[in-house]
Design a protein around this motif. Structure first.
Motif, PDB file in Angstrom:
ATOM      1  N   PHE A 102      15.422  79.168  -3.184  1.00  0.00           N
ATOM      2  CA  PHE A 102      15.284  79.733  -4.526  1.00  0.00           C
ATOM      3  C   PHE A 102      15.726  81.201  -4.529  1.00  0.00           C
ATOM      4  CE2 PHE A 102      12.578  82.437  -7.146  1.00  0.00           C
ATOM      5  CZ  PHE A 102      12.921  82.003  -8.417  1.00  0.00           C
ATOM      6  N   GLU A 103      15.248  81.978  -3.559  1.00  0.00           N
ATOM      7  CA  GLU A 103      15.620  83.400  -3.481  1.00  0.00           C
ATOM      8  C   GLU A 103      17.126  83.568  -3.297  1.00  0.00           C
ATOM      9  OE1 GLU A 103      11.460  85.133  -1.533  1.00  0.00           O
ATOM     10  OE2 GLU A 103      13.082  84.459  -0.210  1.00  0.00           O
ATOM     11  N   ASN A 104      17.738  82.693  -2.513  1.00  0.00           N
ATOM     12  CA  ASN A 104      19.179  82.776  -2.260  1.00  0.00           C
ATOM     13  C   ASN A 104      19.998  82.341  -3.471  1.00  0.00           C
ATOM     14  OD1 ASN A 104      18.654  83.590   0.376  1.00  0.00           O
ATOM     15  ND2 ASN A 104      18.846  81.531   1.198  1.00  0.00           N
ATOM     16  N   LEU A 105      19.656  81.182  -4.044  1.00  0.00           N
ATOM     17  CA  LEU A 105      20.476  80.584  -5.089  1.00  0.00           C
ATOM     18  C   LEU A 105      20.199  81.130  -6.486  1.00  0.00           C
ATOM     19  CD1 LEU A 105      20.342  76.899  -3.815  1.00  0.00           C
ATOM     20  CD2 LEU A 105      22.234  78.526  -3.576  1.00  0.00           C
ATOM     21  N   VAL A 106      18.939  81.214  -6.865  1.00  0.00           N
ATOM     22  CA  VAL A 106      18.600  81.646  -8.222  1.00  0.00           C
ATOM     23  C   VAL A 106      18.541  83.169  -8.308  1.00  0.00           C
ATOM     24  CG1 VAL A 106      16.884  81.527 -10.057  1.00  0.00           C
ATOM     25  CG2 VAL A 106      17.395  79.483  -8.722  1.00  0.00           C
ATOM     26  N   LEU A 107      17.849  83.781  -7.364  1.00  0.00           N
ATOM     27  CA  LEU A 107      17.726  85.242  -7.399  1.00  0.00           C
ATOM     28  C   LEU A 107      18.914  85.946  -6.742  1.00  0.00           C
ATOM     29  CD1 LEU A 107      13.923  85.778  -6.652  1.00  0.00           C
ATOM     30  CD2 LEU A 107      15.085  85.431  -8.840  1.00  0.00           C
ATOM     31  N   LYS A 108      19.807  85.185  -6.169  1.00  0.00           N
ATOM     32  CA  LYS A 108      21.023  85.722  -5.547  1.00  0.00           C
ATOM     33  C   LYS A 108      20.702  86.832  -4.546  1.00  0.00           C
ATOM     34  CE  LYS A 108      23.669  84.472  -9.561  1.00  0.00           C
ATOM     35  NZ  LYS A 108      23.060  84.455 -10.857  1.00  0.00           N
ATOM     36  N   ASN A 109      19.654  86.612  -3.769  1.00  0.00           N
ATOM     37  CA  ASN A 109      19.215  87.559  -2.733  1.00  0.00           C
ATOM     38  C   ASN A 109      18.836  88.936  -3.279  1.00  0.00           C
ATOM     39  OD1 ASN A 109      19.535  85.770  -0.479  1.00  0.00           O
ATOM     40  ND2 ASN A 109      21.735  86.028  -0.725  1.00  0.00           N
ATOM     41  N   SER A 110      18.500  89.017  -4.558  1.00  0.00           N
ATOM     42  CA  SER A 110      18.131  90.303  -5.156  1.00  0.00           C
ATOM     43  C   SER A 110      16.687  90.695  -4.854  1.00  0.00           C
ATOM     44  CB  SER A 110      18.330  90.265  -6.673  1.00  0.00           C
ATOM     45  OG  SER A 110      17.461  89.307  -7.265  1.00  0.00           O
ATOM     46  N   TYR A 111      15.882  89.713  -4.405  1.00  0.00           N
ATOM     47  CA  TYR A 111      14.472  90.002  -4.139  1.00  0.00           C
ATOM     48  C   TYR A 111      13.925  88.970  -3.165  1.00  0.00           C
ATOM     49  CZ  TYR A 111       9.675  91.432  -4.822  1.00  0.00           C
ATOM     50  OH  TYR A 111       8.409  91.907  -4.601  1.00  0.00           O
ATOM     51  N   ARG A 112      13.053  89.418  -2.269  1.00  0.00           N
ATOM     52  CA  ARG A 112      12.331  88.547  -1.329  1.00  0.00           C
ATOM     53  C   ARG A 112      10.841  88.731  -1.576  1.00  0.00           C
ATOM     54  NH1 ARG A 112      15.776  84.876   0.574  1.00  0.00           N
ATOM     55  NH2 ARG A 112      17.679  85.843   1.275  1.00  0.00           N
ATOM     56  N   PHE A 113      10.153  87.630  -1.790  1.00  0.00           N
ATOM     57  CA  PHE A 113       8.715  87.689  -2.056  1.00  0.00           C
ATOM     58  C   PHE A 113       7.929  87.908  -0.776  1.00  0.00           C
ATOM     59  CE2 PHE A 113      10.189  85.779  -5.916  1.00  0.00           C
ATOM     60  CZ  PHE A 113       9.338  86.306  -6.864  1.00  0.00           C
ATOM     61  N   THR A 114       6.963  88.806  -0.853  1.00  0.00           N
ATOM     62  CA  THR A 114       6.047  89.002   0.266  1.00  0.00           C
ATOM     63  C   THR A 114       4.771  88.180   0.046  1.00  0.00           C
ATOM     64  OG1 THR A 114       5.128  90.989  -0.753  1.00  0.00           O
ATOM     65  CG2 THR A 114       6.908  91.298   0.833  1.00  0.00           C
ATOM     66  N   LYS A 115       4.385  88.006  -1.218  1.00  0.00           N
ATOM     67  CA  LYS A 115       3.223  87.188  -1.576  1.00  0.00           C
ATOM     68  C   LYS A 115       3.755  85.887  -2.176  1.00  0.00           C
ATOM     69  CE  LYS A 115       1.035  91.517  -2.742  1.00  0.00           C
ATOM     70  NZ  LYS A 115       1.636  92.418  -3.720  1.00  0.00           N
ATOM     71  N   ARG A 116       4.066  84.952  -1.308  1.00  0.00           N
ATOM     72  CA  ARG A 116       4.711  83.706  -1.735  1.00  0.00           C
ATOM     73  C   ARG A 116       3.860  82.901  -2.721  1.00  0.00           C
ATOM     74  NH1 ARG A 116       8.824  82.076   2.506  1.00  0.00           N
ATOM     75  NH2 ARG A 116      10.268  83.810   2.232  1.00  0.00           N
ATOM     76  N   ALA A 117       2.558  83.108  -2.713  1.00  0.00           N
ATOM     77  CA  ALA A 117       1.703  82.381  -3.654  1.00  0.00           C
ATOM     78  C   ALA A 117       2.085  82.708  -5.099  1.00  0.00           C
ATOM     79  CB  ALA A 117       0.234  82.716  -3.411  1.00  0.00           C
ATOM     80  N   LEU A 118       2.561  83.923  -5.350  1.00  0.00           N
ATOM     81  CA  LEU A 118       2.954  84.301  -6.708  1.00  0.00           C
ATOM     82  C   LEU A 118       4.153  83.495  -7.191  1.00  0.00           C
ATOM     83  CD1 LEU A 118       2.474  88.170  -6.517  1.00  0.00           C
ATOM     84  CD2 LEU A 118       1.278  86.602  -8.060  1.00  0.00           C
ATOM     85  N   ILE A 119       5.177  83.365  -6.357  1.00  0.00           N
ATOM     86  CA  ILE A 119       6.358  82.612  -6.805  1.00  0.00           C
ATOM     87  C   ILE A 119       6.054  81.114  -6.845  1.00  0.00           C
ATOM     88  CG2 ILE A 119       7.479  82.504  -4.537  1.00  0.00           C
ATOM     89  CD1 ILE A 119       9.106  82.807  -8.068  1.00  0.00           C
ATOM     90  N   ARG A 120       5.193  80.654  -5.958  1.00  0.00           N
ATOM     91  CA  ARG A 120       4.791  79.242  -6.026  1.00  0.00           C
ATOM     92  C   ARG A 120       4.075  78.963  -7.351  1.00  0.00           C
ATOM     93  NH1 ARG A 120       4.135  79.970  -0.178  1.00  0.00           N
ATOM     94  NH2 ARG A 120       5.549  78.482   0.827  1.00  0.00           N
ATOM     95  N   ASP A 121       3.222  79.887  -7.769  1.00  0.00           N
ATOM     96  CA  ASP A 121       2.528  79.749  -9.047  1.00  0.00           C
ATOM     97  C   ASP A 121       3.528  79.773 -10.200  1.00  0.00           C
ATOM     98  OD1 ASP A 121       0.285  79.471 -10.727  1.00  0.00           O
ATOM     99  OD2 ASP A 121       0.088  81.645 -10.939  1.00  0.00           O
ATOM    100  N   ALA A 122       4.514  80.670 -10.134  1.00  0.00           N
ATOM    101  CA  ALA A 122       5.507  80.797 -11.202  1.00  0.00           C
ATOM    102  C   ALA A 122       6.335  79.527 -11.353  1.00  0.00           C
ATOM    103  CB  ALA A 122       6.423  81.988 -10.923  1.00  0.00           C
ATOM    104  N   LEU A 123       6.576  78.831 -10.260  1.00  0.00           N
ATOM    105  CA  LEU A 123       7.406  77.624 -10.289  1.00  0.00           C
ATOM    106  C   LEU A 123       6.611  76.355 -10.576  1.00  0.00           C
ATOM    107  CD1 LEU A 123       9.722  78.422  -7.246  1.00  0.00           C
ATOM    108  CD2 LEU A 123      10.301  78.567  -9.690  1.00  0.00           C
ATOM    109  N   GLN A 124       5.301  76.484 -10.714  1.00  0.00           N
ATOM    110  CA  GLN A 124       4.417  75.340 -10.952  1.00  0.00           C
ATOM    111  C   GLN A 124       4.448  74.967 -12.430  1.00  0.00           C
ATOM    112  OE1 GLN A 124       2.934  74.050  -8.339  1.00  0.00           O
ATOM    113  NE2 GLN A 124       1.515  72.628  -9.216  1.00  0.00           N
ATOM    114  N   GLY A 125       4.788  73.738 -12.729  1.00  0.00           N
ATOM    115  CA  GLY A 125       4.777  73.260 -14.104  1.00  0.00           C
ATOM    116  C   GLY A 125       3.358  72.971 -14.565  1.00  0.00           C
ATOM    117  N   PRO A 126       3.169  72.842 -15.877  1.00  0.00           N
ATOM    118  CA  PRO A 126       1.836  72.496 -16.379  1.00  0.00           C
ATOM    119  C   PRO A 126       1.468  71.076 -15.963  1.00  0.00           C
ATOM    120  CG  PRO A 126       3.439  72.512 -18.158  1.00  0.00           C
ATOM    121  CD  PRO A 126       4.144  72.994 -16.937  1.00  0.00           C
ATOM    122  N   SER A 127       0.191  70.855 -15.755  1.00  0.00           N
ATOM    123  CA  SER A 127      -0.299  69.529 -15.366  1.00  0.00           C
ATOM    124  C   SER A 127      -1.709  69.351 -15.915  1.00  0.00           C
ATOM    125  CB  SER A 127      -0.310  69.400 -13.835  1.00  0.00           C
ATOM    126  OG  SER A 127      -1.353  70.179 -13.288  1.00  0.00           O
TER     127      SER A 127
END
Length: 150
Positions: free
Chosen positions: A12-37
């Protein structure tokens, strides 16, 4: 719903963010990518609220730096931060493959609201992960195609 493993976050960081940012707290990006359920009906809306506010503020700052009028700034905000544009940018970036969907949604493209909310949530995740660093947020906005056109 299983959360994306580190390899998927790196893709995701490579393809979508084009290496513009690397997450240190991966739980945040996992939460952002989580769809409603059913177990998480609000999904990532808190991150999306922060991302929407950050996007709008950065667009105001960019407009002010360009010495644009309030009307010109508002027009850019209306265009860039619209759900239609966020959805279109998410599709163009191939974001759908990274959105974690519930089993009933597997095989279907994320809807407009899910896609636009995910785009905002990504910006919110960067906002918090970077300790509210504006330069990091602007870099990700540019990678996502959400900045002022030159």
């Amino acid at each position: 719903m299983p959360l994306p493993p580190d390899e998927e976050i790196e893709a995701f960081e490579n393809l979508v963010l084009k290496n513009s940012y690397r997450f240190t707290k991966r739980a945040l990006i996992r939460d952002a990518l989580q769809g409603p359920s059913p177990f998480n009906p609000s999904g990532k809306k808190t991150l999306a609220l922060a991302g929407d506010a950050s996007l709008r503020q950065m667009l105001v700052d960019q407009g002010r730096d360009r010495e644009k009028s309030p009307e010109e700034i508002q027009n850019v905000i209306t265009k860039v931060a619209s759900n239609n544009n966020l959805n279109d940018r998410g599709i163009a970036l191939g974001l759908d493959r990274f959105i974690v969907k519930n089993p009933g949604q597997q095989g279907f493209m994320a809807g407009k609201n899910v896609m636009s909310t995910t785009m905002e949530a990504i910006l919110g995740a960067v906002h918090y992960d970077s300790d509210k660093n504006g330069a990091d947020c602007e870099n990700v906005m540019a990678a996502l195609g959400l900045s002022w056109s030159e």
